[in-house]
Design an enzyme around this catalytic site. Structure first.
Site, mmCIF file in Angstrom:
data_model
loop_
_atom_site.group_PDB
_atom_site.id
_atom_site.type_symbol
_atom_site.label_atom_id
_atom_site.label_comp_id
_atom_site.label_asym_id
_atom_site.label_seq_id
_atom_site.Cartn_x
_atom_site.Cartn_y
_atom_site.Cartn_z
ATOM 1 N N GLU A 250 -74.762 -83.617 -11.189
ATOM 2 C CA GLU A 250 -73.829 -84.313 -10.426
ATOM 3 C C GLU A 250 -73.937 -83.679 -8.967
ATOM 4 O O GLU A 250 -73.878 -84.300 -8.080
ATOM 5 C CB GLU A 250 -72.324 -83.848 -10.979
ATOM 6 C CG GLU A 250 -71.246 -84.411 -10.396
ATOM 7 C CD GLU A 250 -69.900 -84.022 -10.694
ATOM 8 O OE1 GLU A 250 -69.542 -84.303 -11.920
ATOM 9 O OE2 GLU A 250 -69.105 -83.686 -10.151
ATOM 10 N N ARG B 11 -68.251 -90.860 -10.858
ATOM 11 C CA ARG B 11 -69.127 -89.990 -9.912
ATOM 12 C C ARG B 11 -70.252 -90.916 -9.134
ATOM 13 O O ARG B 11 -71.281 -90.400 -8.778
ATOM 14 C CB ARG B 11 -69.694 -88.825 -10.419
ATOM 15 C CG ARG B 11 -68.622 -88.144 -11.293
ATOM 16 C CD ARG B 11 -67.638 -87.538 -10.379
ATOM 17 N NE ARG B 11 -66.746 -86.555 -11.141
ATOM 18 C CZ ARG B 11 -65.550 -87.319 -11.508
ATOM 19 N NH1 ARG B 11 -65.350 -88.480 -11.319
ATOM 20 N NH2 ARG B 11 -64.492 -86.516 -12.084
ATOM 21 N N SER C 232 -68.667 -78.992 -11.190
ATOM 22 C CA SER C 232 -69.485 -79.408 -12.464
ATOM 23 C C SER C 232 -70.814 -79.717 -12.080
ATOM 24 O O SER C 232 -71.149 -80.443 -10.892
ATOM 25 C CB SER C 232 -68.935 -80.740 -13.051
ATOM 26 O OG SER C 232 -67.749 -80.708 -13.125
HETATM 27 C C1 LIG Z 1 -65.064 -75.409 -7.810
HETATM 28 C C2 LIG Z 1 -65.406 -76.954 -7.631
HETATM 29 C C3 LIG Z 1 -64.644 -77.819 -8.347
HETATM 30 C C4 LIG Z 1 -64.790 -79.079 -8.213
HETATM 31 N N1 LIG Z 1 -64.031 -80.030 -9.027
HETATM 32 C C5 LIG Z 1 -64.356 -81.288 -8.682
HETATM 33 C C6 LIG Z 1 -63.499 -82.260 -9.411
HETATM 34 O O1 LIG Z 1 -62.604 -81.815 -10.319
HETATM 35 N N2 LIG Z 1 -63.710 -83.477 -9.553
HETATM 36 C C7 LIG Z 1 -64.961 -84.041 -8.493
HETATM 37 O O2 LIG Z 1 -65.137 -85.136 -8.350
HETATM 38 N N3 LIG Z 1 -65.654 -83.159 -7.764
HETATM 39 C C8 LIG Z 1 -65.290 -81.848 -7.993
HETATM 40 N N4 LIG Z 1 -66.220 -80.950 -7.318
HETATM 41 C C9 LIG Z 1 -67.254 -81.427 -6.489
HETATM 42 C C10 LIG Z 1 -66.869 -81.474 -4.691
HETATM 43 O O3 LIG Z 1 -65.590 -80.924 -4.501
HETATM 44 C C11 LIG Z 1 -66.789 -82.866 -4.167
HETATM 45 O O4 LIG Z 1 -67.899 -83.530 -4.393
HETATM 46 C C12 LIG Z 1 -66.291 -82.967 -2.798
HETATM 47 O O5 LIG Z 1 -66.024 -84.374 -2.491
HETATM 48 C C13 LIG Z 1 -67.375 -82.428 -1.858
HETATM 49 O O6 LIG Z 1 -66.741 -82.405 -0.564
HETATM 50 P P1 LIG Z 1 -67.763 -81.660 0.470
HETATM 51 O O7 LIG Z 1 -67.163 -82.161 1.860
HETATM 52 O O8 LIG Z 1 -67.707 -80.259 0.478
HETATM 53 O O9 LIG Z 1 -69.018 -82.647 0.385
HETATM 54 P P2 LIG Z 1 -70.333 -82.034 0.669
HETATM 55 O O10 LIG Z 1 -70.895 -81.136 -0.447
HETATM 56 O O11 LIG Z 1 -70.642 -81.607 1.957
HETATM 57 O O12 LIG Z 1 -71.508 -83.150 0.571
HETATM 58 C C14 LIG Z 1 -71.483 -83.866 -0.775
HETATM 59 C C15 LIG Z 1 -72.446 -85.414 -0.562
HETATM 60 O O13 LIG Z 1 -71.627 -86.303 0.149
HETATM 61 C C16 LIG Z 1 -72.324 -86.587 1.442
HETATM 62 N N5 LIG Z 1 -71.252 -86.679 2.470
HETATM 63 C C17 LIG Z 1 -70.422 -85.711 2.671
HETATM 64 N N6 LIG Z 1 -69.663 -86.109 3.832
HETATM 65 C C18 LIG Z 1 -70.192 -87.336 4.053
HETATM 66 C C19 LIG Z 1 -69.745 -88.260 5.077
HETATM 67 N N7 LIG Z 1 -68.743 -88.225 5.903
HETATM 68 N N8 LIG Z 1 -70.431 -89.642 5.220
HETATM 69 C C20 LIG Z 1 -71.506 -89.788 4.413
HETATM 70 N N9 LIG Z 1 -71.785 -88.891 3.454
HETATM 71 C C21 LIG Z 1 -71.278 -87.499 3.359
HETATM 72 C C22 LIG Z 1 -73.471 -85.530 1.666
HETATM 73 O O14 LIG Z 1 -74.412 -85.965 2.278
HETATM 74 C C23 LIG Z 1 -73.647 -84.980 0.140
HETATM 75 O O15 LIG Z 1 -74.590 -86.006 -0.331
HETATM 76 C C24 LIG Z 1 -65.940 -79.533 -7.208
HETATM 77 C C25 LIG Z 1 -66.561 -78.570 -6.677
HETATM 78 C C26 LIG Z 1 -66.389 -77.144 -6.637
HETATM 79 C C27 LIG Z 1 -67.119 -76.195 -6.012
#
Ligand SMILES: Cc1cc2nc3c(=O)[nH]c(=O)nc-3n(C[C@H](O)[C@H](O)[C@H](O)COP(=O)(O)OP(=O)(O)OC[C@H]3O[C@@H](n4cnc5c(N)ncnc54)[C@H](O)[C@@H]3O)c2cc1C
Length: 302
Positions: A294, A125, A199
């Site tokens: 996380e 992570r 998480s």
């Molecule tokens: C129900 C649920 C289940 C999940 N299960 C998992 C799992 O099994 N495994 C896992 O690893 N994660 C899991 N997650 C966490 C989440 O899905 C991941 O972290 C995912 O990659 C977030 O994507 P996002 O586009 O919503 O990012 P955001 O929430 O919008 O951003 C997350 C971070 O990434 C940065 N970021 C986003 N896009 C960019 C970009 N283009 N350039 C630079 N920085 C950027 C943001 O600034 C922030 O710091 C889960 C979340 C939920 C709600």
């Protein structure tokens, strides 16, 4: 770049964010689209994918094309561009195994550049995008190498049991994806229905000395080897402290997965932070293990 007190922040789909106050600055919504085949042979395909693509849609599209690798990562919420940020992982697979490179806009150099897999410094992570590159790189596109003759990875017990029970010894990659989707839906709250960021804490990684101490005190403690040491499920530690299913007003701990903090609506960020602190402190008191979040917290930290 137009910024305020807080500078700038890239947002994908916001599924791993906790805002504890308003953000005073520029929020860049990543919406770059496109899935381009850059190279292909009998064994694999190299893809360049826009950071604004939806992750799960991309996974399903790749499987429908017969390109394997991402099936265990089905239904993880969010965008393609956020996947390398915390090196998303689930069911025994991490996305870094399929990432060749990441195209970024470097805000310091004011140029577009390619960060190699090595330079991404992937960990559990973790990546350079959470560290030195956090206020520097805007991920625009991700390069993937997917496989055409991939065998399913069924190391994760519930996934293996699912296929054993069904008498399916050689599931297709699409069947693995369907099984992952089914297991996730049965265990995790849908953020569209009930607010959560997955998480809330990382699984702590400990050394063998700490493991011995913990096993002596708690013989049933689950653990598994990881690259960096020994991983202990944070959900189990939290459950042992009695938090699973706990609810106080609008905030709670999910009844099926203690690692997921949930917001039932109408609560305040401070309430969520308060519960997270109580959970973290109780785990420290009981196990002498310090949980770290996380989820990406903007504003007051834990
Ligand atoms: C129900 C649920 C289940 C999940 N299960 C998992 C799992 O099994 N495994 C896992 O690893 N994660 C899991 N997650 C966490 C989440 O899905 C991941 O972290 C995912 O990659 C977030 O994507 P996002 O586009 O919503 O990012 P955001 O929430 O919008 O951003 C997350 C971070 O990434 C940065 N970021 C986003 N896009 C960019 C970009 N283009 N350039 C630079 N920085 C950027 C943001 O600034 C922030 O710091 C889960 C979340 C939920 C709600």
């Amino acid at each position: 770049m137009l910024t305020g007190k807080d500078g700038w922040l890239v947002l994908g789909e916001g599924s791993n964010m906790l805002f504890t106050r308003d953000f005073e600055g520029a929020i860049i919504l990543m919406r770059i689209q496109g899935v381009n085949v850059m190279k292909e042979d009998d064994r694999c395909v190299h893809l360049q994918v826009g950071a604004g693509e939806n992750w799960h849609d991309f996974v399903r599209y790749s499987l429908s094309m017969g390109w394997g690798g991402l099936e265990n990562l089905s239904l993880i919420p969010g965008s393609v561009g956020a996947a390398p940020v915390q090196n998303i992982g689930a069911y025994g697979v991490e996305v870094e195994s399929f990432i060749l490179a990441v195209d970024v806009y470097d805000v310091v150099d004011r140029s577009v550049k390619t960060i190699t897999h090595f330079e991404c410094m992937f960990g559990y992570r973790d990546s350079v995008f959470k560290r030195a590159g956090r206020k520097r790189f805007i991920i625009m596109r991700v390069w993937f190498r997917l496989e055409k003759n991939r065998r399913p990875v069924l190391d994760y017990a519930p996934l293996r049991d699912h296929f054993l029970a069904a008498g399916n010894v050689e599931p297709s990659l699409m069947e693995v994806s369907e099984a992952v989707i089914g297991i996730r839906r049965s265990k995790l709250p849908d953020p569209a229905v009930i607010g959560n960021a997955g998480s809330f804490f990382k699984n702590p990684v400990i050394d063998t000395v700490d493991l011995e101490r913990l096993v002596n005190l708690n013989p049933t403690i689950p653990y598994y080897p990881a690259d960096e040491g020994i991983k202990v499920p944070a959900g189990w530690l939290i459950e042992q402290c009695g938090w699973k299913g706990f609810r106080e007003g609008a905030i709670g701990c999910h009844h099926q997965q203690a690692l997921v903090l949930v917001h039932f609506g109408g609560g305040r960020p401070g309430d969520l932070l308060e519960l997270a602190r109580r959970i973290r402190d109780s785990v420290t008191a009981k196990f002498s293990i310090h949980l770290v979040p996380e989820v990406n917290i903007v504003g007051e930290q834990l």
